[in-house]
Design a protein around this motif. Structure first.
Motif, short mmCIF file in Angstrom:
data_model
loop_
_atom_site.label_atom_id
_atom_site.label_comp_id
_atom_site.label_asym_id
_atom_site.label_seq_id
_atom_site.Cartn_x
_atom_site.Cartn_y
_atom_site.Cartn_z
N TYR A 1 -3.19 -13.94 35.80
CA TYR A 1 -3.71 -13.08 34.99
C TYR A 1 -5.20 -12.79 35.59
CZ TYR A 1 -7.41 -12.38 31.32
OH TYR A 1 -8.42 -11.95 30.72
N TYR A 2 -5.82 -13.96 36.13
CA TYR A 2 -7.15 -13.59 36.69
C TYR A 2 -7.02 -12.68 37.90
CZ TYR A 2 -11.65 -15.27 38.28
OH TYR A 2 -13.26 -15.25 38.56
N ILE A 3 -5.94 -13.03 38.77
CA ILE A 3 -5.70 -12.05 40.04
C ILE A 3 -5.64 -10.57 39.73
CG2 ILE A 3 -4.48 -11.58 42.08
CD1 ILE A 3 -3.95 -14.69 42.16
N ARG A 4 -4.76 -10.37 38.49
CA ARG A 4 -4.39 -9.12 38.19
C ARG A 4 -5.72 -8.40 37.71
NH1 ARG A 4 0.04 -11.71 35.78
NH2 ARG A 4 1.89 -11.38 37.07
N GLN A 5 -6.60 -9.17 37.05
CA GLN A 5 -7.98 -8.56 36.45
C GLN A 5 -8.77 -8.13 37.98
OE1 GLN A 5 -8.35 -7.64 33.16
NE2 GLN A 5 -6.34 -8.28 33.14
N ALA A 6 -8.75 -8.83 38.94
CA ALA A 6 -9.37 -8.75 40.08
C ALA A 6 -9.02 -7.59 40.81
CB ALA A 6 -9.37 -10.06 40.72
N ILE A 7 -7.92 -7.45 40.78
CA ILE A 7 -7.39 -6.12 41.75
C ILE A 7 -6.91 -4.95 41.22
CG2 ILE A 7 -6.55 -8.25 43.40
CD1 ILE A 7 -3.90 -7.63 42.52
N ARG A 8 -7.28 -4.98 39.69
CA ARG A 8 -6.62 -3.88 38.89
C ARG A 8 -6.99 -2.21 39.31
NH1 ARG A 8 -10.72 -6.28 36.24
NH2 ARG A 8 -12.25 -4.94 35.13
N ASN A 9 -8.15 -2.43 40.22
CA ASN A 9 -8.67 -1.05 40.62
C ASN A 9 -8.55 -0.68 42.03
OD1 ASN A 9 -9.86 -0.40 38.10
ND2 ASN A 9 -11.56 -1.64 38.31
N GLU A 10 -7.59 -1.62 42.83
CA GLU A 10 -7.42 -1.63 44.11
C GLU A 10 -5.74 -1.56 44.27
OE1 GLU A 10 -6.66 -0.55 47.28
OE2 GLU A 10 -8.84 -1.07 47.58
N PRO A 11 -5.22 -0.25 44.18
CA PRO A 11 -3.65 -0.30 44.42
C PRO A 11 -3.15 -0.73 45.53
CG PRO A 11 -4.83 2.03 44.76
CD PRO A 11 -5.91 0.94 44.40
N ARG A 12 -4.08 -1.01 46.73
CA ARG A 12 -3.40 -1.59 48.06
C ARG A 12 -3.34 -3.27 47.99
NH1 ARG A 12 -7.13 0.79 52.42
NH2 ARG A 12 -8.77 0.16 50.84
N LEU A 13 -3.94 -3.84 46.79
CA LEU A 13 -3.77 -5.06 46.79
C LEU A 13 -2.53 -5.31 45.41
CD1 LEU A 13 -7.48 -6.31 46.73
CD2 LEU A 13 -5.69 -6.47 48.46
N ARG A 14 -1.76 -6.22 45.99
CA ARG A 14 -0.67 -6.58 45.09
C ARG A 14 -0.67 -8.08 44.79
NH1 ARG A 14 5.71 -4.51 45.96
NH2 ARG A 14 6.65 -5.84 44.53
N LEU A 15 -0.26 -8.41 43.49
CA LEU A 15 0.03 -9.80 43.38
C LEU A 15 1.39 -10.14 43.45
CD1 LEU A 15 -0.65 -12.61 42.10
CD2 LEU A 15 -0.45 -11.87 40.06
N VAL A 16 1.76 -11.32 44.02
CA VAL A 16 3.35 -11.74 44.03
C VAL A 16 3.32 -13.14 43.58
CG1 VAL A 16 5.26 -12.02 45.64
CG2 VAL A 16 3.70 -10.16 46.33
N THR A 17 4.12 -13.46 42.47
CA THR A 17 4.50 -14.35 41.92
C THR A 17 5.84 -15.15 42.28
OG1 THR A 17 5.22 -13.18 40.00
CG2 THR A 17 2.98 -13.95 39.98
N LEU A 18 6.23 -14.73 43.22
CA LEU A 18 7.75 -14.90 43.67
C LEU A 18 7.83 -16.58 43.61
CD1 LEU A 18 10.68 -14.15 44.95
CD2 LEU A 18 9.48 -14.48 47.26
N GLU A 19 6.89 -17.42 44.32
CA GLU A 19 7.29 -18.73 44.30
C GLU A 19 7.66 -19.44 43.25
OE1 GLU A 19 4.22 -20.42 47.03
OE2 GLU A 19 5.19 -20.06 48.70
N GLU A 20 7.07 -18.76 42.00
CA GLU A 20 7.21 -19.45 40.78
C GLU A 20 8.87 -19.65 40.66
OE1 GLU A 20 5.45 -19.43 36.25
OE2 GLU A 20 5.88 -17.58 37.36
N GLN A 21 9.54 -18.70 41.21
CA GLN A 21 11.03 -18.49 40.77
C GLN A 21 11.91 -19.33 41.86
OE1 GLN A 21 9.35 -15.46 40.29
NE2 GLN A 21 9.21 -16.36 38.44
N LEU A 22 11.21 -19.51 42.99
CA LEU A 22 11.84 -20.28 44.15
C LEU A 22 11.84 -21.64 44.00
CD1 LEU A 22 10.44 -18.59 47.08
CD2 LEU A 22 12.47 -17.94 46.06
N PRO A 23 12.96 -22.43 44.29
CA PRO A 23 13.07 -23.99 44.20
C PRO A 23 12.00 -24.65 45.02
CG PRO A 23 14.98 -22.99 45.76
CD PRO A 23 14.15 -22.01 44.99
#
Length: 203
Positions: free
Chosen positions: A62-84
């Motif tokens: 959530y914090y990262i999303r707030q930080a990058i919300r105005n920069e479309p070239r930055l993206r949050l990836v939460t994939l590792e939460e789903q990986l074993p």
């Protein structure tokens, strides 16, 4: 033939929390490296760090999303939460490539990590499959970090990248002690919320 794939620079971290130095490096990558976007790959838990000081994954996201919300070239990836478990960089990159075969990936790491790269899981395969962009870290000068044997590696050193002696640990300790370092964070307006989250870890 010109490569038409979108170029993605991966920046892994626990971002506990994301701070100004992280954003400066991401911006440097966007401005100076051959990449179209920087993806912040959020790690659920760094096995080398204290679980007791780890902010909740969902809150860090959530914090990262707030930080990058105005920069479309930055993206949050939460994939590792789903990986074993365990989470290894080489495995996460393989998963990202399977999900996004249309993208061309590179990896952004600090000179401290490059110096210790031979301790990473399956590091030789990692080095053969993805280019590394290396930024300077205090105590690990760029001219003295290359391990002796990195067969097949593509490594680009960027001594001009911003070097800031700022750690998430400093921000957490300041928040808990009542010192205001909100200006060093990625989202200054969430300083009190960050402090509340940290205090809840101690209860």
């Amino acid at each position: 033939m010109i490569n038409s794939q979108k170029r993605i620079c991966l920046y892994f971290g626990s971002f506990n929390p994301l701070h100004r130095a992280h954003l400066c490096l991401a911006q440097f990558a966007l401005d100076s490296l051959p990449c179209d976007e920087v993806w912040l790959v959020l790690s659920p838990l760094n096995p080398l760090k204290d679980r007791a000081t780890q902010l909740p994954f969902a809150w860090r996201a959530y914090y990262i999303r707030q930080a990058i919300r105005n920069e479309p070239r930055l993206r949050l990836v939460t994939l590792e939460e789903q990986l074993p478990l365990p989470h290894y960089t080489v495995r996460s990159i393989r998963a990202l490539r399977l999900l996004h075969p249309e993208y061309d990936f590179s990896l952004l790491i600090g000179s401290d990590n490059l110096r210790l790269i031979d301790r990473w899981y399956d590091y030789q395969r990692l080095l053969k499959t993805i280019p590394l962009h290396v930024y300077p870290r205090p105590g690990y000068p760029m001219e003295d970090i290359l391990p002796t044997a990195l067969p097949g590696a593509t490594i680009y050193l960027h001594p001009e990248a911003p070097q800031m002696d700022l750690a998430a640990t400093d921000l957490r300790e300041a928040a808990l002690s009542g010192e205001d370092l909100s200006g060093e964070t990625a989202v200054p307006e969430l300083w009190e919320e960050l402090r509340t989250q940290l205090l809840s870890l101690q209860s």
